[in-house]
Design an enzyme around this catalytic site. Structure first.
Site, PDB file in Angstrom:
ATOM      1  N   SER A   1      18.896  28.737 -34.187  1.00 49.12           N
ATOM      2  CA  SER A   1      18.923  27.305 -34.457  1.00 49.12           C
ATOM      3  C   SER A   1      18.566  27.039 -35.919  1.00 49.12           C
ATOM      4  O   SER A   1      19.281  27.491 -36.817  1.00 49.12           O
ATOM      5  CB  SER A   1      17.984  26.586 -33.486  1.00 49.12           C
ATOM      6  OG  SER A   1      18.202  25.200 -33.496  1.00 49.12           O
TER       7      SER A   1
ATOM      8  N   HIS B   1      22.438  25.991 -25.990  1.00 49.69           N
ATOM      9  CA  HIS B   1      21.570  26.297 -27.118  1.00 49.69           C
ATOM     10  C   HIS B   1      20.528  27.358 -26.761  1.00 49.69           C
ATOM     11  O   HIS B   1      19.818  27.844 -27.637  1.00 49.69           O
ATOM     12  CB  HIS B   1      20.881  25.014 -27.586  1.00 49.69           C
ATOM     13  CG  HIS B   1      20.327  25.098 -28.966  1.00 49.69           C
ATOM     14  ND1 HIS B   1      21.115  25.338 -30.081  1.00 49.69           N
ATOM     15  CD2 HIS B   1      19.061  24.988 -29.433  1.00 49.69           C
ATOM     16  CE1 HIS B   1      20.361  25.350 -31.154  1.00 49.69           C
ATOM     17  NE2 HIS B   1      19.107  25.160 -30.794  1.00 49.69           N
TER      18      HIS B   1
ATOM     19  N   TYR C   1      11.597  31.142 -38.353  1.00 46.83           N
ATOM     20  CA  TYR C   1      12.111  29.813 -37.983  1.00 46.83           C
ATOM     21  C   TYR C   1      11.904  28.832 -39.140  1.00 46.83           C
ATOM     22  O   TYR C   1      12.831  28.440 -39.799  1.00 46.83           O
ATOM     23  CB  TYR C   1      11.430  29.312 -36.709  1.00 46.83           C
ATOM     24  CG  TYR C   1      12.068  28.051 -36.171  1.00 46.83           C
ATOM     25  CD1 TYR C   1      13.240  28.129 -35.428  1.00 46.83           C
ATOM     26  CD2 TYR C   1      11.519  26.795 -36.419  1.00 46.83           C
ATOM     27  CE1 TYR C   1      13.851  26.983 -34.936  1.00 46.83           C
ATOM     28  CE2 TYR C   1      12.120  25.644 -35.931  1.00 46.83           C
ATOM     29  CZ  TYR C   1      13.285  25.741 -35.195  1.00 46.83           C
ATOM     30  OH  TYR C   1      13.886  24.612 -34.716  1.00 46.83           O
TER      31      TYR C   1
END
Length: 718
Positions: A562, A681, A482
């Site tokens: 994301s 999302h 991430y």
């Protein structure tokens, strides 16, 4: 999987001069992918002309919808025709079918928790008056839609547990509607709040109403999320049109205020968000409705998170002067820093979160991304450190600050969850619930290693794999990352990853810079002009796995969602030869235009910078995945996924990246775009959809990493 019509959220606001129009189109040679037209579109960024041939994919029209449907008509059959798709889906369904219980919390004389009996699409909210009584269903979101795509986004119980305000999300959208349910009767009141995305509800102590934040309303009745929110007060039993405007900013387009009531019921606090490195806080006595708000923290010099109140002072966790975090007490009448009282001093370990229950402070620390919990009295004297059963993460210590007990849950990569009850007065911990799963988890092990990034920075990484793993350089390995927004990747249980382990896979999760594992300094080292550090950390993790004989470049896949989708997109473009497959999901992939769709997206500028600024533009343009694919390059097999209801990272990021990769791919490795309808999302996605999505992902990796089906079946049967 059925794919329906797709509508794309987009912005019509252009911040740069268009050097030519959309109307001139160029032909694209036919190939294995749906035809994707290009347009002669250029933008002038500080003297640099940048082509944007797929700008038309940002629009919401029939042409884009048709293109998306054609992409799905290619990708969905391909994914579900892979030899192991059905076997993986069946096994994932089997492993998913166990009871999942969330961490309970208490208000007044009631306990609340969520539970999913196995394959329910959405978890059900339960309540009970004591721990020995049978729970009652309070809200069952599975009854809200036939396909399970309407979910509970948030709930807020009123102080005396008479009401619960709950936010409903349709199809995974960040847009929610807030309703109110009488807990005793189980019936909804007439209250309905619209125009809300991320706002919590701040109840008055007397429960006659609450504060919340919403976006401005347009003349047509819709709400405009390109502008900031304002704080309103809603009185129960009245219409939203009668709500009173409480707090708003003029000429501050990126400042978003959100309300909170202090635990002692004395103050209305307004937390102002404009990014992920600092915030502001304003305060007003709750009893003085006409009094002006005063700035409590307005220097934008750190993060301030409200914890609790005691003896007229407000407690905050802050990074100001303490990059790893500390707790201070502030007198709202004398808020200058020289008047602050230190309650919990900063330590080497990162202070992730602090909560207050039963007159005690629960400080959740991260030590190399592992949880540690220290308990202090309200004055800051340490009482004890909780003994945790291994490498894992905790969650909990929520509920009323007056509650006589609280709960926390411990999870690890191979620990599905133990829920503990803690009684502050007795300082006693007891096991309340232990999760049981239909998998043999004791055959796997978790370890943590440290490797050096390109600049010599030491980065820790979790590795999860079978205990009998051979370091022969030939193990299929999934590298997940991430690296942003101060978010920490800590150990947690995930059924889909257990399926991956059963398939003979290795799971690798590095704690990249940009995250919050080592405090604010670590976070800042992965933002703006430092963003390349994150990609370098990820690439170095891949090289370490290869050099240490866990895997090789033909067995190594990368995955992220994301901001992690950006991570995957950027690294696969920079080092396409290093990976055997890539799974970028709901990614931020057009870094020159990410800020346009909403005020929320513009708030990411504290992480990325803005292409409107010349120096930021240079950095963004250098790594933006959409702008850095090169014709004639052999990119790894790539499955790009997004949701048509995603109004956080709008789906055209994925559309444009897929189009660019399909255009420039020079070898036979597939570039697939798979768009899920009735999904956003990620939050609120129903169980059936999550199982199918992950089964497609793993089937894709099974195919392109050349995985051994017999080995997978053997591991599953152990």
């Amino acid at each position: 999987m059925t794919r329906y019509s797709v509508f794309i959220a987009c912005s019509t606001v252009l911040i740069l001069n268009a050097c030519s129009s959309f109307e001139k189109e160029k032909e694209q040679p036919e190939g294995p992918y749906p035809e994707t037209k290009t347009v002669e579109q250029q933008d002038n960024y500080h003297g640099t002309l940048v082509e944007d041939p797929y700008r038309w994919l940002e629009q919401n029209n029939q042409e884009v919808e048709n293109w998306v449907n054609e992409q799905n008509q290619l990708s969905t059959p391909a994914l579900q025709d892979y030899s192991q798709f059905q076997n993986i889906k069946d096994r994932m369904t089997e492993l998913w079918n166990y009871e999942k219980v969330s961490t309970p919390f208490r208000y007044a004389d009631r306990y609340f928790y969520f539970s999913n009996d196995g394959l329910q699409n959405q978890a059900v909210l339960y309540t009970m008056t004591d721990l020995s009584s049978a729970p009652d269903v309070l809200i069952n979101p599975n009854t809200f839609s036939d396909d399970g795509t309407v979910s509970l986004a948030r709930i807020s119980v009123s102080p005396q547990a008479k009401y619960v305000a709950y936010a409903l999300s349709d199809g995974g959208s960040d847009w929610t509607q807030i309703k109110v349910r009488n807990i005793q009767s189980g019936k909804d009141t007439s209250d309905l709040i619209k125009g809300v995305k991320f706002s919590e509800v701040a109840w008055l102590p007397n429960e006659r109403g609450f504060y919340y934040s919403r976006y401005p309303q347009k003349e047509d009745g819709s709400f405009d999320d390109s502008k900031p929110v304002s704080v309103y007060f809603h009185k129960l039993g009245t219409k939203q049109s009668e709500d009173e405007l409480i707090f708003a900013f003029d000429k501050k387009p990126s400042w978003n205020p959100y309300p909170k009531i202090s635990d002692d019921g004395q103050y209305l606090l307004v937390d102002v968000f404009k990014g992920y490195d600092a915030n502001a806080v304003y305060v007003r006595p709750l009893a003085q409705e006409d009094a002006p708000f005063k700035g409590l923290f307005t220097a934008w010099d750190g993060q301030y998170q409200y914890v609790t109140s005691h003896n007229g002072k407000l407690y905050f966790k802050t990074t100001n002067g303490a990059p790893t975090g500390q707790v201070i007490a502030v007198d709202p009448e004398q808020p200058a820093p020289e008047n602050w009282t230190e309650i919990i001093a900063p330590k080497t370990h990162t202070l992730k979160e602090v909560s207050a229950v039963g007159g005690q402070l629960f400080a959740h620390y991260l030590q190399s991304a592992r949880s540690r919990v220290a308990i202090f009295d309200i004055e800051g004297t340490m009482l004890q450190e909780l003994a945790l059963p291994g490498i894992g993460s905790i969650d909990g210590f929520k509920g009323s600050h007056k509650a006589p007990d609280t709960f926390f849950t411990f999870k690890g990569f191979t620990e599905p969850g133990k829920v503990y009850r803690y009684q502050p007065e007795q300082q006693r911990t007891t096991l309340w619930y232990e999760t049981e799963v239909p998998a043999s988890l004791d055959q796997y092990t978790t370890e943590q290693v440290v490797y050096n990034s390109a600049d010599g920075t030491e980065v820790p990484m979790f590795l999860v794999h079978h205990k009998d793993l051979e370091l022969n350089g030939n193990n299929p390995t999934l590298l997940y990352g991430y690296g942003g927004f101060n978010i920490s990747l800590t150990p947690g249980y995930d059924t889909t990853r257990v399926v991956w382990l059963e398939m003979g896979g290795v799971l690798a999760i590095p704690n990249l810079r940009g995250g919050g594992e080592f405090g604010e300094k670590w976070h800042q080292q992965g933002t703006k002009e430092n963003k390349q550090n994150v990609f370098d950390d990820f690439i170095a993790a891949a090289e370490w796995l290869i050099n240490n004989n866990y895997t090789n470049k033909d067995k190594l896949a990368i995955q992220g969602r994301s901001n992690g989708g950006l991570l995957v997109g950027a690294t696969m473009v920079q080092r396409p030869e290093l990976f055997a497959a890539a799974l970028p999901a709901v990614g931020v992939l057009d870094m020159l235009r990410y800020q346009l769709p909403s005020a929320n997206a513009r708030g990411w500028s504290s992480e990325f910078g803005l292409s409107e600024n010349e120096e930021d533009f240079k950095t963004l343009y250098e790594y933006s995945p959409v702008h850095n694919t090169e014709s004639g390059t052999c990119y790894p097999p790539t499955l790009i996924t997004t949701g048509d209801h995603d109004n956080r990272v709008v789906p055209w990021h994925s559309y444009k990246f897929a189009a660019a990769l399909q255009r420039d791919q020079s070898c036979d490795n597939p570039i697939l775009l798979n768009v899920e309808t009735r999904a956003g999302h990620g939050a609120g996605t129903p169980t059936w959809m999550r199982i199918e999505e992950h089964a497609e992902n793993w089937a894709f990796l099974h195919k392109h990493l050349g995985m051994d089906s017999e080995a997978a079946q053997s591991n599953a049967s152990e």
